[in-house]
Design a protein around this motif. Structure first.
Motif, PDB file in Angstrom:
ATOM      1  N   ALA A 207      14.214 -36.756 -53.927  1.00  0.00           N
ATOM      2  CA  ALA A 207      13.627 -36.731 -52.817  1.00  0.00           C
ATOM      3  C   ALA A 207      14.271 -37.478 -51.450  1.00  0.00           C
ATOM      4  CB  ALA A 207      12.275 -37.764 -53.096  1.00  0.00           C
ATOM      5  N   GLU A 208      14.895 -38.112 -51.838  1.00  0.00           N
ATOM      6  CA  GLU A 208      15.572 -39.067 -50.345  1.00  0.00           C
ATOM      7  C   GLU A 208      16.342 -37.864 -49.855  1.00  0.00           C
ATOM      8  OE1 GLU A 208      18.555 -40.061 -53.908  1.00  0.00           O
ATOM      9  OE2 GLU A 208      16.533 -39.690 -53.462  1.00  0.00           O
ATOM     10  N   LYS A 209      16.771 -36.711 -50.334  1.00  0.00           N
ATOM     11  CA  LYS A 209      17.896 -35.900 -49.777  1.00  0.00           C
ATOM     12  C   LYS A 209      17.190 -34.971 -48.992  1.00  0.00           C
ATOM     13  CE  LYS A 209      21.031 -36.707 -53.475  1.00  0.00           C
ATOM     14  NZ  LYS A 209      21.744 -36.141 -54.534  1.00  0.00           N
ATOM     15  N   LEU A 210      15.887 -34.593 -49.062  1.00  0.00           N
ATOM     16  CA  LEU A 210      14.971 -33.716 -48.465  1.00  0.00           C
ATOM     17  C   LEU A 210      14.609 -33.895 -47.161  1.00  0.00           C
ATOM     18  CD1 LEU A 210      12.632 -32.908 -51.235  1.00  0.00           C
ATOM     19  CD2 LEU A 210      14.303 -31.218 -50.784  1.00  0.00           C
ATOM     20  N   ASN A 211      14.733 -32.893 -46.229  1.00  0.00           N
ATOM     21  CA  ASN A 211      14.595 -33.177 -44.799  1.00  0.00           C
ATOM     22  C   ASN A 211      15.367 -34.216 -44.051  1.00  0.00           C
ATOM     23  OD1 ASN A 211      13.147 -32.415 -42.341  1.00  0.00           O
ATOM     24  ND2 ASN A 211      11.910 -34.238 -42.457  1.00  0.00           N
ATOM     25  N   ALA A 212      16.500 -34.383 -44.636  1.00  0.00           N
ATOM     26  CA  ALA A 212      17.734 -35.193 -44.081  1.00  0.00           C
ATOM     27  C   ALA A 212      18.920 -34.455 -43.957  1.00  0.00           C
ATOM     28  CB  ALA A 212      17.850 -36.355 -45.282  1.00  0.00           C
ATOM     29  N   ALA A 213      20.032 -35.063 -43.331  1.00  0.00           N
ATOM     30  CA  ALA A 213      21.068 -34.429 -42.882  1.00  0.00           C
ATOM     31  C   ALA A 213      22.309 -35.463 -43.068  1.00  0.00           C
ATOM     32  CB  ALA A 213      21.167 -33.714 -41.664  1.00  0.00           C
ATOM     33  N   SER A 214      23.447 -34.830 -43.141  1.00  0.00           N
ATOM     34  CA  SER A 214      24.933 -35.723 -43.137  1.00  0.00           C
ATOM     35  C   SER A 214      25.766 -35.107 -42.276  1.00  0.00           C
ATOM     36  CB  SER A 214      25.282 -35.656 -44.392  1.00  0.00           C
ATOM     37  OG  SER A 214      24.516 -36.527 -45.268  1.00  0.00           O
ATOM     38  N   ALA A 215      27.165 -35.212 -42.032  1.00  0.00           N
ATOM     39  CA  ALA A 215      27.766 -34.780 -40.941  1.00  0.00           C
ATOM     40  C   ALA A 215      28.429 -33.409 -41.046  1.00  0.00           C
ATOM     41  CB  ALA A 215      28.874 -35.952 -40.813  1.00  0.00           C
ATOM     42  N   TYR A 216      28.725 -33.157 -42.366  1.00  0.00           N
ATOM     43  CA  TYR A 216      29.384 -31.964 -42.644  1.00  0.00           C
ATOM     44  C   TYR A 216      28.335 -30.776 -43.233  1.00  0.00           C
ATOM     45  CZ  TYR A 216      32.953 -35.180 -41.233  1.00  0.00           C
ATOM     46  OH  TYR A 216      33.604 -35.813 -40.449  1.00  0.00           O
ATOM     47  N   GLU A 217      28.568 -29.589 -42.895  1.00  0.00           N
ATOM     48  CA  GLU A 217      27.945 -28.516 -43.657  1.00  0.00           C
ATOM     49  C   GLU A 217      28.566 -27.994 -44.600  1.00  0.00           C
ATOM     50  OE1 GLU A 217      26.216 -23.792 -42.537  1.00  0.00           O
ATOM     51  OE2 GLU A 217      26.648 -25.304 -40.987  1.00  0.00           O
ATOM     52  N   VAL A 218      27.863 -27.804 -45.815  1.00  0.00           N
ATOM     53  CA  VAL A 218      28.367 -27.061 -46.915  1.00  0.00           C
ATOM     54  C   VAL A 218      28.047 -25.814 -46.824  1.00  0.00           C
ATOM     55  CG1 VAL A 218      28.439 -27.263 -49.514  1.00  0.00           C
ATOM     56  CG2 VAL A 218      28.127 -29.216 -48.180  1.00  0.00           C
ATOM     57  N   VAL A 219      26.911 -25.305 -47.073  1.00  0.00           N
ATOM     58  CA  VAL A 219      26.530 -23.636 -46.815  1.00  0.00           C
ATOM     59  C   VAL A 219      25.125 -23.809 -46.155  1.00  0.00           C
ATOM     60  CG1 VAL A 219      27.830 -23.001 -48.958  1.00  0.00           C
ATOM     61  CG2 VAL A 219      25.541 -23.691 -49.328  1.00  0.00           C
ATOM     62  N   GLY A 220      24.675 -22.601 -45.775  1.00  0.00           N
ATOM     63  CA  GLY A 220      23.451 -22.661 -45.268  1.00  0.00           C
ATOM     64  C   GLY A 220      22.493 -22.200 -46.363  1.00  0.00           C
ATOM     65  N   LEU A 221      21.064 -22.096 -45.696  1.00  0.00           N
ATOM     66  CA  LEU A 221      20.203 -21.994 -46.994  1.00  0.00           C
ATOM     67  C   LEU A 221      20.117 -20.431 -47.684  1.00  0.00           C
ATOM     68  CD1 LEU A 221      16.991 -23.698 -45.425  1.00  0.00           C
ATOM     69  CD2 LEU A 221      18.405 -24.374 -47.181  1.00  0.00           C
ATOM     70  N   ALA A 222      20.709 -19.556 -46.703  1.00  0.00           N
ATOM     71  CA  ALA A 222      20.773 -18.195 -47.106  1.00  0.00           C
ATOM     72  C   ALA A 222      21.837 -17.986 -48.636  1.00  0.00           C
ATOM     73  CB  ALA A 222      21.342 -17.243 -46.079  1.00  0.00           C
ATOM     74  N   ASP A 223      22.692 -19.030 -48.525  1.00  0.00           N
ATOM     75  CA  ASP A 223      23.677 -18.938 -49.469  1.00  0.00           C
ATOM     76  C   ASP A 223      23.170 -19.588 -51.057  1.00  0.00           C
ATOM     77  OD1 ASP A 223      25.593 -17.640 -48.008  1.00  0.00           O
ATOM     78  OD2 ASP A 223      25.651 -19.699 -46.767  1.00  0.00           O
ATOM     79  N   ILE A 224      22.102 -20.130 -51.009  1.00  0.00           N
ATOM     80  CA  ILE A 224      21.402 -20.742 -52.260  1.00  0.00           C
ATOM     81  C   ILE A 224      20.552 -19.897 -52.835  1.00  0.00           C
ATOM     82  CG2 ILE A 224      22.423 -22.928 -51.526  1.00  0.00           C
ATOM     83  CD1 ILE A 224      19.470 -23.665 -51.384  1.00  0.00           C
ATOM     84  N   ASN A 225      20.233 -20.173 -54.060  1.00  0.00           N
ATOM     85  CA  ASN A 225      19.253 -19.391 -54.784  1.00  0.00           C
ATOM     86  C   ASN A 225      18.050 -20.270 -55.181  1.00  0.00           C
ATOM     87  OD1 ASN A 225      22.103 -18.221 -55.869  1.00  0.00           O
ATOM     88  ND2 ASN A 225      20.783 -16.558 -55.337  1.00  0.00           N
ATOM     89  N   GLY A 226      18.195 -21.443 -55.606  1.00  0.00           N
ATOM     90  CA  GLY A 226      17.089 -22.585 -56.019  1.00  0.00           C
ATOM     91  C   GLY A 226      17.500 -23.712 -55.558  1.00  0.00           C
ATOM     92  N   ILE A 227      16.420 -24.646 -55.673  1.00  0.00           N
ATOM     93  CA  ILE A 227      16.594 -25.929 -55.452  1.00  0.00           C
ATOM     94  C   ILE A 227      15.741 -26.515 -56.530  1.00  0.00           C
ATOM     95  CG2 ILE A 227      15.830 -27.951 -54.109  1.00  0.00           C
ATOM     96  CD1 ILE A 227      16.022 -26.032 -51.533  1.00  0.00           C
ATOM     97  N   ILE A 228      16.072 -27.636 -57.147  1.00  0.00           N
ATOM     98  CA  ILE A 228      15.377 -28.443 -58.320  1.00  0.00           C
ATOM     99  C   ILE A 228      14.874 -29.682 -57.540  1.00  0.00           C
ATOM    100  CG2 ILE A 228      15.399 -29.411 -60.585  1.00  0.00           C
ATOM    101  CD1 ILE A 228      17.539 -27.617 -61.490  1.00  0.00           C
ATOM    102  N   VAL A 229      13.531 -29.964 -57.627  1.00  0.00           N
ATOM    103  CA  VAL A 229      13.072 -31.287 -56.884  1.00  0.00           C
ATOM    104  C   VAL A 229      12.392 -31.971 -58.046  1.00  0.00           C
ATOM    105  CG1 VAL A 229      13.382 -30.265 -54.624  1.00  0.00           C
ATOM    106  CG2 VAL A 229      11.119 -30.148 -56.146  1.00  0.00           C
ATOM    107  N   GLU A 230      11.990 -33.324 -57.556  1.00  0.00           N
ATOM    108  CA  GLU A 230      11.019 -34.001 -58.542  1.00  0.00           C
ATOM    109  C   GLU A 230       9.696 -33.332 -58.570  1.00  0.00           C
ATOM    110  OE1 GLU A 230      11.829 -38.365 -57.493  1.00  0.00           O
ATOM    111  OE2 GLU A 230      13.639 -37.230 -56.468  1.00  0.00           O
ATOM    112  N   ARG A 231       9.002 -33.515 -59.459  1.00  0.00           N
ATOM    113  CA  ARG A 231       7.664 -32.862 -59.674  1.00  0.00           C
ATOM    114  C   ARG A 231       6.632 -33.701 -58.480  1.00  0.00           C
ATOM    115  NH1 ARG A 231       5.371 -30.039 -63.670  1.00  0.00           N
ATOM    116  NH2 ARG A 231       7.213 -30.692 -64.869  1.00  0.00           N
TER     117      ARG A 231
END
Length: 251
Positions: A207-231
């Motif tokens: 949860a603490e990672k959602l809607n947050a940002a750090s200094a270095y981009e890894v990939v954009g959202l177009a490059d991922i298929n899924g996200i696993i989050v807490e219920r």
């Protein structure tokens, strides 16, 4: 308006809206953009926000070193690890990123699973010592002690020779505008290489990672298929990703 009061207002707006724009703050607070930019720099130094072009985003709190994060083994990360482990099918080649949530994946893989696990994290490899049917490929490189993973050119070179089925990516920030981010430049490069080496990328997002940002981009959202989050995560936090066609798995 006093500087302290102005900064408090900036943080309040950031919390409510998920971003701040320097020009808008300048107009609403009746101060110069230079003053706002100075405030944003000072707040960024305190770790309270992440500056971006034209404004700022919420800073990820998930920036402690591995030992610090290991002390925070909460139920959400365990649940995410269990859900991710269930996605790995017999015969697959799966990549596990470094980090405490990825460690939960390794801890919850069935002991009779027959698969190949690729990782640049020695802690992940050690978790799989008793999995007789799991072949472990450990990527080497410069040892980045903060995250207990291998990074650098040799790691990226080794990763380029791999073609995996699925990659479980750990990041410090997941944001609808800037995508997936982390706090170290070289670590971001390795994560990016791991994503490119896999047919599918699934992000582990407590949860603490959602809607947050750090200094270095890894990939954009177009490059991922899924996200696993807490219920328990609020639907509003995951809606921007679901709208982009990203599969949301609640653990």
């Amino acid at each position: 308006m006093l500087t302290t009061h102005r900064k408090q207002q900036i943080i309040q707006i950031l919390t409510q809206e998920g971003q701040v724009v320097a020009k808008d703050l300048s107009q609403s607070m009746n101060v110069s953009e230079d003053t706002i930019r100075r405030d944003l720099r000072e707040l960024a130094r305190e770790g309270l926000l992440q500056r971006v072009h034209g404004g700022a985003l919420p800073a990820s709190p998930a920036v402690a070193d591995f030992a610090g994060r290991e002390q925070l083994r909460h139920e959400g990360k365990i649940a995410i690890g269990i859900a991710a482990a269930a996605m790995i099918q017999p015969g697959q080649v799966a990549i596990l990123d470094g980090g405490t949530t990825s460690r939960e994946i390794a801890r919850h893989l069935p002991l009779d699973l027959k698969a190949t696990i690729v990782t640049h994290s020695p802690t992940i490899a050690l978790e799989l010592v008793n999995h007789g049917g799991v072949e472990v490929i450990l990527i080497g490189g410069r040892f980045f002690k903060h995250s207990v993973v291998a990074v650098g050119a040799s790691a990226v070179e080794a990763i380029s020779k791999i073609h995996a089925d699925i990659f479980f990516m750990g990041v410090t920030g997941v944001h609808p505008k800037v995508g997936l981010t982390t706090g170290d430049y070289e670590e971001a490069a390795v994560k990016r290489a791991l994503s490119r080496a896999s047919a599918e990328t699934v992000v582990l997002a407590s949860a603490e990672k959602l809607n947050a940002a750090s200094a270095y981009e890894v990939v954009g959202l177009a490059d991922i298929n899924g996200i696993i989050v807490e219920r328990s995560v609020d639907e509003a936090l995951v809606e921007p990703y679901a709208k982009r066609g990203i599969t949301i798995t609640r653990a």
